[in-house]
Design a protein around this motif. Structure first.
Motif, PDB file in Angstrom:
ATOM      1  N   ILE A  29      -5.408   8.344   2.560  1.00  0.00           N
ATOM      2  CA  ILE A  29      -5.748   7.368   1.512  1.00  0.00           C
ATOM      3  C   ILE A  29      -4.686   6.275   1.459  1.00  0.00           C
ATOM      4  O   ILE A  29      -3.483   6.554   1.446  1.00  0.00           O
ATOM      5  CB  ILE A  29      -5.865   8.062   0.141  1.00  0.00           C
ATOM      6  CG1 ILE A  29      -6.948   9.152   0.208  1.00  0.00           C
ATOM      7  CG2 ILE A  29      -6.174   7.054  -0.961  1.00  0.00           C
ATOM      8  CD1 ILE A  29      -6.924  10.118  -0.939  1.00  0.00           C
ATOM      9  N   SER A  48      -1.246   8.415   1.257  1.00  0.00           N
ATOM     10  CA  SER A  48      -1.251   9.807   0.790  1.00  0.00           C
ATOM     11  C   SER A  48      -2.323  10.563   1.573  1.00  0.00           C
ATOM     12  O   SER A  48      -3.258   9.959   2.105  1.00  0.00           O
ATOM     13  CB  SER A  48      -1.512   9.885  -0.718  1.00  0.00           C
ATOM     14  OG  SER A  48      -2.756   9.320  -1.028  1.00  0.00           O
ATOM     15  N   GLU A  79     -10.938  -3.773  -3.236  1.00  0.00           N
ATOM     16  CA  GLU A  79     -11.459  -2.415  -3.086  1.00  0.00           C
ATOM     17  C   GLU A  79     -10.560  -1.410  -3.794  1.00  0.00           C
ATOM     18  O   GLU A  79     -11.024  -0.407  -4.317  1.00  0.00           O
ATOM     19  CB  GLU A  79     -11.587  -2.048  -1.600  1.00  0.00           C
ATOM     20  CG  GLU A  79     -12.640  -2.834  -0.837  1.00  0.00           C
ATOM     21  CD  GLU A  79     -12.144  -4.195  -0.383  1.00  0.00           C
ATOM     22  OE1 GLU A  79     -10.918  -4.422  -0.331  1.00  0.00           O
ATOM     23  OE2 GLU A  79     -12.986  -5.051  -0.096  1.00  0.00           O
ATOM     24  N   GLY A  80      -9.252  -1.663  -3.783  1.00  0.00           N
ATOM     25  CA  GLY A  80      -8.306  -0.784  -4.470  1.00  0.00           C
ATOM     26  C   GLY A  80      -7.896   0.438  -3.690  1.00  0.00           C
ATOM     27  O   GLY A  80      -6.805   0.950  -3.843  1.00  0.00           O
ATOM     28  N   LYS A  81      -8.771   0.930  -2.838  1.00  0.00           N
ATOM     29  CA  LYS A  81      -8.462   2.154  -2.102  1.00  0.00           C
ATOM     30  C   LYS A  81      -9.222   2.154  -0.775  1.00  0.00           C
ATOM     31  O   LYS A  81     -10.389   1.792  -0.719  1.00  0.00           O
ATOM     32  CB  LYS A  81      -8.874   3.366  -2.928  1.00  0.00           C
ATOM     33  CG  LYS A  81      -8.466   4.693  -2.363  1.00  0.00           C
ATOM     34  CD  LYS A  81      -9.013   5.856  -3.158  1.00  0.00           C
ATOM     35  CE  LYS A  81      -8.267   6.049  -4.455  1.00  0.00           C
ATOM     36  NZ  LYS A  81      -8.667   7.303  -5.138  1.00  0.00           N
ATOM     37  N   THR A  82      -8.528   2.544   0.290  1.00  0.00           N
ATOM     38  CA  THR A  82      -9.163   2.700   1.596  1.00  0.00           C
ATOM     39  C   THR A  82      -8.962   4.147   2.020  1.00  0.00           C
ATOM     40  O   THR A  82      -7.835   4.651   1.987  1.00  0.00           O
ATOM     41  CB  THR A  82      -8.531   1.752   2.645  1.00  0.00           C
ATOM     42  OG1 THR A  82      -8.627   0.411   2.159  1.00  0.00           O
ATOM     43  CG2 THR A  82      -9.222   1.865   3.980  1.00  0.00           C
ATOM     44  N   VAL A  83     -10.045   4.809   2.414  1.00  0.00           N
ATOM     45  CA  VAL A  83      -9.979   6.224   2.788  1.00  0.00           C
ATOM     46  C   VAL A  83     -10.398   6.370   4.248  1.00  0.00           C
ATOM     47  O   VAL A  83     -11.451   5.868   4.655  1.00  0.00           O
ATOM     48  CB  VAL A  83     -10.895   7.090   1.884  1.00  0.00           C
ATOM     49  CG1 VAL A  83     -10.799   8.548   2.281  1.00  0.00           C
ATOM     50  CG2 VAL A  83     -10.521   6.901   0.427  1.00  0.00           C
ATOM     51  N   ASP A 128      -3.715   3.458  -1.076  1.00  0.00           N
ATOM     52  CA  ASP A 128      -3.843   2.805  -2.379  1.00  0.00           C
ATOM     53  C   ASP A 128      -3.216   1.429  -2.272  1.00  0.00           C
ATOM     54  O   ASP A 128      -2.072   1.290  -1.829  1.00  0.00           O
ATOM     55  CB  ASP A 128      -3.122   3.614  -3.467  1.00  0.00           C
ATOM     56  CG  ASP A 128      -3.906   4.846  -3.852  1.00  0.00           C
ATOM     57  OD1 ASP A 128      -5.124   4.721  -4.061  1.00  0.00           O
ATOM     58  OD2 ASP A 128      -3.293   5.927  -3.923  1.00  0.00           O
ATOM     59  N   ASN A 129      -3.980   0.390  -2.662  1.00  0.00           N
ATOM     60  CA  ASN A 129      -3.476  -0.973  -2.514  1.00  0.00           C
ATOM     61  C   ASN A 129      -3.981  -1.849  -3.638  1.00  0.00           C
ATOM     62  O   ASN A 129      -4.778  -1.427  -4.468  1.00  0.00           O
ATOM     63  CB  ASN A 129      -3.886  -1.534  -1.149  1.00  0.00           C
ATOM     64  CG  ASN A 129      -5.378  -1.543  -0.964  1.00  0.00           C
ATOM     65  OD1 ASN A 129      -6.055  -2.410  -1.475  1.00  0.00           O
ATOM     66  ND2 ASN A 129      -5.913  -0.555  -0.239  1.00  0.00           N
ATOM     67  N   TYR A 176       0.840  -1.189   0.000  1.00  0.00           N
ATOM     68  CA  TYR A 176       0.000   0.000   0.000  1.00  0.00           C
ATOM     69  C   TYR A 176       0.880   1.246   0.000  1.00  0.00           C
ATOM     70  O   TYR A 176       2.046   1.209   0.384  1.00  0.00           O
ATOM     71  CB  TYR A 176      -0.944   0.019   1.210  1.00  0.00           C
ATOM     72  CG  TYR A 176      -0.246   0.058   2.545  1.00  0.00           C
ATOM     73  CD1 TYR A 176       0.114   1.275   3.134  1.00  0.00           C
ATOM     74  CD2 TYR A 176       0.059  -1.113   3.216  1.00  0.00           C
ATOM     75  CE1 TYR A 176       0.762   1.313   4.348  1.00  0.00           C
ATOM     76  CE2 TYR A 176       0.708  -1.084   4.435  1.00  0.00           C
ATOM     77  CZ  TYR A 176       1.055   0.127   5.005  1.00  0.00           C
ATOM     78  OH  TYR A 176       1.712   0.167   6.206  1.00  0.00           O
TER      79      TYR A 176
END
Length: 197
Positions: A177, A170, A184-188, A179-180, A167
């Motif tokens: 955020i 940012s 899901e591709g993204k966890t915020v 990014d992984n 991951y």
């Protein structure tokens, strides 16, 4: 003269056996976290080795000077009880510290992944990856890292996230955020309430 020797041996034994326990409890009450979590993790093996050596000295001295120490007590029941409990405590501590040293040696090779820290403008975020292996599910614990006096730091838990292989962190406004490569591709995470005081 023999009683005086027994008192001295008893003090040394109690210091060697129970000193590390008191130091650990004191460390929990007072914030003794310096520089960064990665730096503190690098000191673990040194600390555990010192504790192990202290236990060895106390345990060997207890076994070698058992009679002299026993005579320094006025009540023989309290003497036997104290010394036997100290022997049992030492055996448990040897087992526990031995496991900690073993696990630290086995899992300490990947410290860059386990401890990740990143600074954004006025805030620093720290992610600790807990990987229990076959015993359970891996997680990421996300913290806000705040500076304290004397080059110390404090951690404030923000969230507990499911494991991600790789991951990148940012910060956009008040959104942290991750990014992984998961589905899901993204966890915020909303970090609008997390600022150092």
């Amino acid at each position: 003269m023999n009683e005086n020797k027994g008192d001295i041996y008893l003090r040394i034994i109690l210091f060697c056996l129970y000193g590390p326990l008191l130091a650990g409890l004191f460390g929990q009450l007072v914030n003794l976290k310096f520089v960064s979590p990665t730096f503190m993790a690098s000191l673990d093996n040194i600390y555990y080795t010192i504790v192990f050596c202290s236990l060895c000295i106390g345990f060997c001295l207890l076994l070698a000077k058992y009679r002299i120490v026993k005579e320094s007590f006025k009540n023989k029941i309290i003497a036997h009880l104290t010394l036997i409990l100290s022997i049992l405590y030492s055996c448990l501590m040897f087992f526990g510290i031995g496991l900690l040293i073993l696990f630290n040696i086995m899992f300490n090779s990947n410290t860059d992944y386990v401890h990740q820290e990143q600074a954004f403008e006025y805030r620093t975020f720290y992610v600790y990856t807990s990987d229990p292996g076959a015993f359970g599910t891996a997680h990421h614990y996300v913290y806000l890292k705040c500076p304290a006096s004397f080059n110390r730091y404090e951690l404030e838990l923000i969230a507990n996230l499911s494991w991600m292989r790789d991951y990148k962190m940012s910060l956009e406004g008040d959104s942290l955020i991750f990014d992984n490569d998961s589905k899901e591709g993204k966890t915020v995470l909303d970090v609008s309430e997390f600022y150092c005081k």
